[in-house]
Write a protein that holds these residues in place. Structure first.
Motif, mmCIF file in Angstrom:
data_model
loop_
_atom_site.group_PDB
_atom_site.id
_atom_site.type_symbol
_atom_site.label_atom_id
_atom_site.label_comp_id
_atom_site.label_asym_id
_atom_site.label_seq_id
_atom_site.Cartn_x
_atom_site.Cartn_y
_atom_site.Cartn_z
ATOM 1 N N ALA A 172 -70.220 12.611 -52.438
ATOM 2 C CA ALA A 172 -69.862 13.356 -53.656
ATOM 3 C C ALA A 172 -69.428 14.781 -53.318
ATOM 4 N N TRP A 173 -70.024 15.355 -52.282
ATOM 5 C CA TRP A 173 -69.711 16.745 -51.920
ATOM 6 C C TRP A 173 -68.240 16.918 -51.565
ATOM 7 N N ARG A 174 -67.609 15.878 -51.005
ATOM 8 C CA ARG A 174 -66.181 15.982 -50.664
ATOM 9 C C ARG A 174 -65.328 16.112 -51.926
ATOM 10 N N TRP A 175 -65.672 15.352 -52.961
ATOM 11 C CA TRP A 175 -64.950 15.453 -54.229
ATOM 12 C C TRP A 175 -65.193 16.810 -54.887
ATOM 13 N N MET A 176 -66.424 17.294 -54.791
ATOM 14 C CA MET A 176 -66.736 18.603 -55.368
ATOM 15 C C MET A 176 -65.819 19.685 -54.798
ATOM 16 N N LEU A 177 -65.628 19.682 -53.472
ATOM 17 C CA LEU A 177 -64.837 20.713 -52.810
ATOM 18 C C LEU A 177 -63.338 20.470 -52.948
ATOM 19 N N GLY A 178 -62.912 19.195 -52.948
ATOM 20 C CA GLY A 178 -61.483 18.882 -52.967
ATOM 21 C C GLY A 178 -60.789 19.117 -54.286
ATOM 22 N N ILE A 179 -61.542 19.061 -55.389
ATOM 23 C CA ILE A 179 -60.949 19.225 -56.721
ATOM 24 C C ILE A 179 -60.238 20.569 -56.878
ATOM 25 N N GLU A 180 -60.674 21.559 -56.124
ATOM 26 C CA GLU A 180 -60.079 22.902 -56.227
ATOM 27 C C GLU A 180 -58.594 22.919 -55.886
ATOM 28 N N SER A 181 -58.104 21.927 -55.172
ATOM 29 C CA SER A 181 -56.698 21.918 -54.768
ATOM 30 C C SER A 181 -55.751 21.853 -55.969
ATOM 31 N N ALA A 182 -56.172 21.247 -57.076
ATOM 32 C CA ALA A 182 -55.300 21.123 -58.254
ATOM 33 C C ALA A 182 -54.975 22.482 -58.882
ATOM 34 N N PRO A 183 -55.976 23.300 -59.251
ATOM 35 C CA PRO A 183 -55.628 24.619 -59.797
ATOM 36 C C PRO A 183 -54.964 25.529 -58.762
ATOM 37 N N ALA A 184 -55.245 25.336 -57.485
ATOM 38 C CA ALA A 184 -54.592 26.150 -56.453
ATOM 39 C C ALA A 184 -53.090 25.900 -56.439
ATOM 40 N N LEU A 185 -52.691 24.635 -56.561
ATOM 41 C CA LEU A 185 -51.262 24.297 -56.592
ATOM 42 C C LEU A 185 -50.594 24.856 -57.848
ATOM 43 N N LEU A 186 -51.269 24.783 -58.986
ATOM 44 C CA LEU A 186 -50.736 25.344 -60.233
ATOM 45 C C LEU A 186 -50.530 26.845 -60.106
ATOM 46 N N PHE A 187 -51.490 27.538 -59.533
ATOM 47 C CA PHE A 187 -51.392 28.978 -59.325
ATOM 48 C C PHE A 187 -50.177 29.323 -58.478
ATOM 49 N N LEU A 188 -49.970 28.585 -57.407
ATOM 50 C CA LEU A 188 -48.836 28.834 -56.516
ATOM 51 C C LEU A 188 -47.510 28.723 -57.258
ATOM 52 N N VAL A 189 -47.375 27.743 -58.108
ATOM 53 C CA VAL A 189 -46.123 27.542 -58.851
ATOM 54 C C VAL A 189 -45.895 28.660 -59.868
ATOM 55 N N LEU A 190 -46.942 29.058 -60.589
ATOM 56 C CA LEU A 190 -46.797 30.047 -61.662
ATOM 57 C C LEU A 190 -46.532 31.458 -61.152
ATOM 58 N N ILE A 191 -46.903 31.754 -59.924
ATOM 59 C CA ILE A 191 -46.679 33.094 -59.376
ATOM 60 C C ILE A 191 -45.195 33.459 -59.381
ATOM 61 N N PHE A 192 -44.327 32.475 -59.278
ATOM 62 C CA PHE A 192 -42.888 32.731 -59.263
ATOM 63 C C PHE A 192 -42.386 33.321 -60.581
#
Length: 453
Positions: A172-192
């Protein structure tokens, strides 16, 4: 010299939208900070770590945060706030995926360290960017969006941990840590979509672009506002030095160090990183401890929203004084609950911790990034942000590393730890009352002039 007057804005749309996007870095900041609390027990068991190395593994992200906060200011001055925000988003993304997928302890340490770099740089650049695009009347609330998103990220991490633990039985700990990748990708796109900081453009002698950006940001009199910024920048560029530790800057330097010091010696990150374990020491089972952590996240969010709504009316100093009094009472209650042969139990601990989080969120939590972003002049603002942020994270790393070593699973040791945090908040109240000036409702240039800068 006449006091510079910041010009009003005709439209707030782009200013608010840009602040919201930049503050997404704060959401990732908060998520990355709190998500480890649900995974740390599994990680300790998987890698068979003793107390010292377990504390180090939890604190490694904070060590990265120290490095990120120390190194984030210089590239922000050289390449611009926007470029560094993009790099931060990439760091968050790589860290989330790497931490979730790695099978080695060393690999885990490396990827968590990378995430810490993003958190540290974000704590410097996010508030700086928002402060530089915001008018004085809105600055407290807009920079406060960064803190709001930090606590929203903390709540989402606690909630995500609880839900993942309820639904996933293996790794379960892997899913807990990996979920953060979704908002990180959104942030990268919106910075433009973000405009450049007009103050940074003036620092780079790009006057026409600065004027265009001020117009897009809705400034009523672009020429007058540009002149205010240029006069401030011109006077700073003709100083003999750019060093931070000089006599003329002793007041903002002292204030930045003190507010960061007391922020961490309140015990906030010990609670955020080890909340489930604290509740377990009080007698709750693991599932209940994770659920109570969600209650901490909700309280944090609600009282941060309250602080954001009143910070420009009540003022920074007043909130710090109220928060000092409230945290003294709440932390004292927690310390008492763990004390003696017959401790008060989980319910009293929960009340004390929720009270502490409420007063902390409504004061220190909301004020620190606003205050540090306001008190330094343009020419040294990046370095000043770096100083305050790095002080904050060095102390966070030390406390988060040592807390499990000192406390372990012992009730009395836990009681003594919270008694120490109580004394620190009592000291904070006196220091704020004696030395901290009020900055509400003043332009960055007015604050500089009052400090004699």
């Amino acid at each position: 010299m006449a006091q510079p007057v910041e010009q009003p804005v005709k439209s707030k749309t782009l200013v608010v939208r840009s602040a919201v996007i930049a503050a997404l870095g704060g959401l990732l900041f908060g998520f990355d900070t709190a998500v480890i609390s649900g995974a740390e027990r599994s990680i300790q068991e998987l890698f068979q770590l003793d107390g010292f190395w377990h504390g180090f593994t939890v604190a490694i992200a904070l060590i990265g945060t120290v490095v990120g906060s120390l190194t984030g200011g210089k590239p922000a001055d050289k390449y611009g706030r926007n470029s560094v925000l993009m790099a931060i988003a990439v760091l968050y993304l790589v860290s989330a995926l790497g931490s979730a997928l790695t099978s080695s302890w060393i690999g885990f340490l490396i990827f968590r360290f990378i995430g810490g770099l993003g958190v540290g740089a974000s704590s410097v650049i996010g508030p700086m960017y928002i402060a530089e695009i915001s008018p004085a009347a809105l600055r407290g609330r807009l920079v406060g969006l960064f803190q709001f998103n930090i606590v929203l990220g903390i709540l989402l991490a606690f909630l995500s941990n609880y839900m993942v633990a309820s639904m996933v039985t293996t790794d379960a700990w892997r899913w807990m840590l990996g979920i953060e990748s979704a908002p990180a990708l959104l942030f990268l796109v919106l910075i433009f979509l973000l405009p450049s900081s007009p103050r940074w453009l003036v620092l780079k002698n790009r006057r026409e672009e600065a004027a265009d950006t001020l117009a897009r940001l809705g400034v009523a009199d672009v020429g007058a506002q540009l002149k205010v910024i240029e006069e401030s920048v011109y006077s700073e560029q003709h100083l003999q030095t750019e060093r931070l530790f000089v006599k003329r800057l002793r007041v903002p330097v002292m204030l930045a160090i003190l507010i960061a010091f007391f922020n961490q010696f309140s015990g906030i990150n010990a609670i955020m990183y080890y909340a489930p374990r604290i509740f377990e020491i009080a007698g709750l089972d693991h599932a209940s401890a994770l659920f109570q952590s969600v209650a901490i996240g909700v309280t944090n969010l609600v009282f941060t929203m309250l602080a954001m709504s009143i910070i420009d009316k009540v003022g920074r100093k007043t909130l710090l004084l109220i928060g000092s009094a409230g945290t003294v009472v709440s932390l004292g209650l927690v310390s008492t609950a763990f004390f003696g042969d017959e401790p008060a139990g989980g319910a009293v601990v929960l009340v004390g911790l929720l009270g502490f989080i409420a007063f902390f969120a409504a004061s220190q939590g909301a004020v620190i990034w606003v205050y540090i972003s306001e008190i330094f002049p343009n020419r040294t603002r990046a370095k000043g942000q770096t100083l305050g942020s790095s002080t904050h994270w060095i102390l966070a790393a030390i406390i988060s590393w040592l807390f499990p070593v000192v406390v372990g699973g012992d009730r009395m040791a836990t009681s003594y730890a919270f008694a120490f945090f109580t004394l620190m908040m009592l000291l904070q109240g006196w220091v704020v009352w004696r030395y901290f000036p009020e900055t509400k409702g003043k332009s960055l240039e007015q604050i500089q002039e009052e400090f004699g800068l």
